[in-house]
Write a protein that holds these residues in place. Structure first.
Motif, PDB file in Angstrom:
ATOM      1  N   UNK A  88       1.282   0.710   4.718  1.00  0.00           N
ATOM      2  CA  UNK A  88       0.941   1.385   5.971  1.00  0.00           C
ATOM      3  C   UNK A  88      -0.523   1.844   5.935  1.00  0.00           C
ATOM      4  N   UNK A  89      -0.917   2.422   4.790  1.00  0.00           N
ATOM      5  CA  UNK A  89      -2.294   2.897   4.648  1.00  0.00           C
ATOM      6  C   UNK A  89      -3.284   1.737   4.754  1.00  0.00           C
ATOM      7  N   UNK A  90      -2.893   0.586   4.174  1.00  0.00           N
ATOM      8  CA  UNK A  90      -3.774  -0.584   4.230  1.00  0.00           C
ATOM      9  C   UNK A  90      -3.940  -1.067   5.669  1.00  0.00           C
ATOM     10  N   UNK A  91      -2.795  -1.071   6.396  1.00  0.00           N
ATOM     11  CA  UNK A  91      -2.811  -1.591   7.761  1.00  0.00           C
ATOM     12  C   UNK A  91      -3.643  -0.688   8.674  1.00  0.00           C
ATOM     13  N   UNK A  92      -3.408   0.631   8.558  1.00  0.00           N
ATOM     14  CA  UNK A  92      -4.161   1.502   9.472  1.00  0.00           C
ATOM     15  C   UNK A  92      -5.567   1.799   8.951  1.00  0.00           C
ATOM     16  N   UNK A  93      -5.847   1.286   7.752  1.00  0.00           N
ATOM     17  CA  UNK A  93      -7.217   1.349   7.243  1.00  0.00           C
ATOM     18  C   UNK A  93      -7.622   2.667   6.622  1.00  0.00           C
ATOM     19  N   UNK A  94      -6.648   3.504   6.200  1.00  0.00           N
ATOM     20  CA  UNK A  94      -7.043   4.765   5.536  1.00  0.00           C
ATOM     21  C   UNK A  94      -7.163   4.594   4.020  1.00  0.00           C
ATOM     22  N   UNK A  95      -6.807   3.417   3.483  1.00  0.00           N
ATOM     23  CA  UNK A  95      -6.807   3.217   2.033  1.00  0.00           C
ATOM     24  C   UNK A  95      -8.218   2.964   1.511  1.00  0.00           C
ATOM     25  N   UNK A  96      -8.543   3.642   0.397  1.00  0.00           N
ATOM     26  CA  UNK A  96      -9.808   3.387  -0.294  1.00  0.00           C
ATOM     27  C   UNK A  96      -9.597   2.132  -1.136  1.00  0.00           C
ATOM     28  N   UNK A  97     -10.605   1.345  -1.373  1.00  0.00           N
ATOM     29  CA  UNK A  97     -10.404   0.096  -2.111  1.00  0.00           C
ATOM     30  C   UNK A  97      -9.964   0.392  -3.548  1.00  0.00           C
TER      31      UNK A  97
END
Ligand code: UDP
Ligand code: MG
Length: 315
Positions: A260-269
């Motif tokens: 979910x975090x990856x999809x909404x773009x809140x994940x740090x690499x």
């Protein structure tokens, strides 16, 4: 039935304050049992000195000089309550038809229970367990921890008699069988129910210690409790496996969260793979350790060389 030869075994560690009092009490019990023609005059009390640092052995020697029915065994060093009882039982087994073990401070209700145990032996029981019906003489902490421990033991699948400590009668034959259990981490309350044979219980009302202080330090009590579980149960190892499985399940939830975090773009690499690995790898490791633990548990069981069966009768 002919009067039997009874042996009473008492482990003694720094018991100089209480031994004379205990000997007096036991003398009265022996006199009564002899009058009632239940025991013969080969019967004896065997005091096992467990490497005491005080005058315990001198007192045992004096008591023996005064009373032929009091015998003594002097252990070379302190080996602890369980081993001292075992030493006493194994020494007494060839001299007696039945052996009763009780603590040197005679906190057990020996006046009531010893005659009952002898009656039960005469009626054909080979093991008679003294079961504490009231522990009001025990300090509150000891009572609570002991009872919690009995419950924990039961939930771990250890087969022991509730509220029974080491006050019990065993026939010569039961002792002979016990001698085939060669284990080192001795927890008699767990082993003796494994023997089988006809057994019963008597109700034991614990009294105050007549003199001296408790020799069971907290660390001795903890060691006994740990032996009481780990010598009989591999359930704690299954606990590790279940914990690992739970972590793997949690890692699935984390997977959803991370995606979910990856999809909404809140994940740090780099965060996603790290987050997932911690839970998943942790879970796998625990399951693996538990798996190895089960094999180690089996090696442990094998190394005890417990008898596979005990024979009661052959026709
Ligand atoms: N005892 C022993 N070796 C030890 C500790 C205790 O033989 O290392 C004996 C002690 O002399 C007594 C019995 O074990 O006969 C039980 O100890 P205690 O009465 O002090 O324990 P409590 O009744 O307080 O649990
Ligand atoms: Mg005591």
């Amino acid at each position: 039935m002919k009067p039997i030869t009874l042996g009473i075994v008492c482990p003694c560690y720094n018991e100089e304050a209480v031994l004379a009092l205990s000997a007096e009490r036991l003398e009265k019990i022996f006199d009564q049992l002899q009058q009632d023609k239940k025991i013969n005059n080969n019967s004896f009390v065997l005091l096992v000195n467990d490497g005491s640092k005080d005058k315990t052995w001198d007192i045992i020697s004096e008591l023996h000089a005064k009373h032929t029915w009091i015998r003594g065994v002097n252990l070379a060093h302190n080996v602890g309550h369980q081993n001292a009882i075992m030493a006493g039982m194994m020494t007494a087994k060839d001299w007696a038809d039945a052996v009763i073990t009780t603590d040197a401070d005679l906190q057990d209700d020996v006046e009531k229970c010893v005659p009952q145990m002898v009656d039960d032996y005469m009626a054909g029981y080979e093991i008679v367990y003294g079961v504490k019906v009231s522990r009001t003489a025990d300090p509150l902490m000891k009572r609570l921890t002991a009872q919690a421990f009995y419950k924990l033991q039961t939930s771990m699948g250890v087969n022991s008699v509730f509220n029974h400590a080491d006050f019990r009668l065993m026939s010569n034959r039961a002792l002979e069988i016990l001698s085939r259990y060669q284990e080192r981490n001795l927890y008699l309350r767990g082993i003796i129910p494994l023997i089988g044979l006809n057994s019963t219980t008597v109700e034991d009302e614990i009294g105050e210690r007549a003199a001296g202080q408790s020799k069971y330090t907290l660390s001795k009590m903890l060691n006994l409790a740990i032996d009481g579980i780990t010598s009989f149960s591999v359930k704690p190892i299954w606990g590790i496996i279940y914990m690992g499985l739970a972590m793997i399940i949690v890692s699935i939830a984390i997977l959803v969260y991370v995606l979910r975090a990856l999809i909404i773009g809140t994940a740090v690499s780099g965060w996603a793979s790290l987050m997932l690995s911690i839970w998943f790898v942790g879970g796998v490791l625990l399951v693996a350790i538990g798996g190895i633990g089960i094999y180690i548990g089996k090696i442990y069981t094998e190394s005890k060389h417990r008898p596979l069966y005990n024979i009661k009768e052959i026709l």
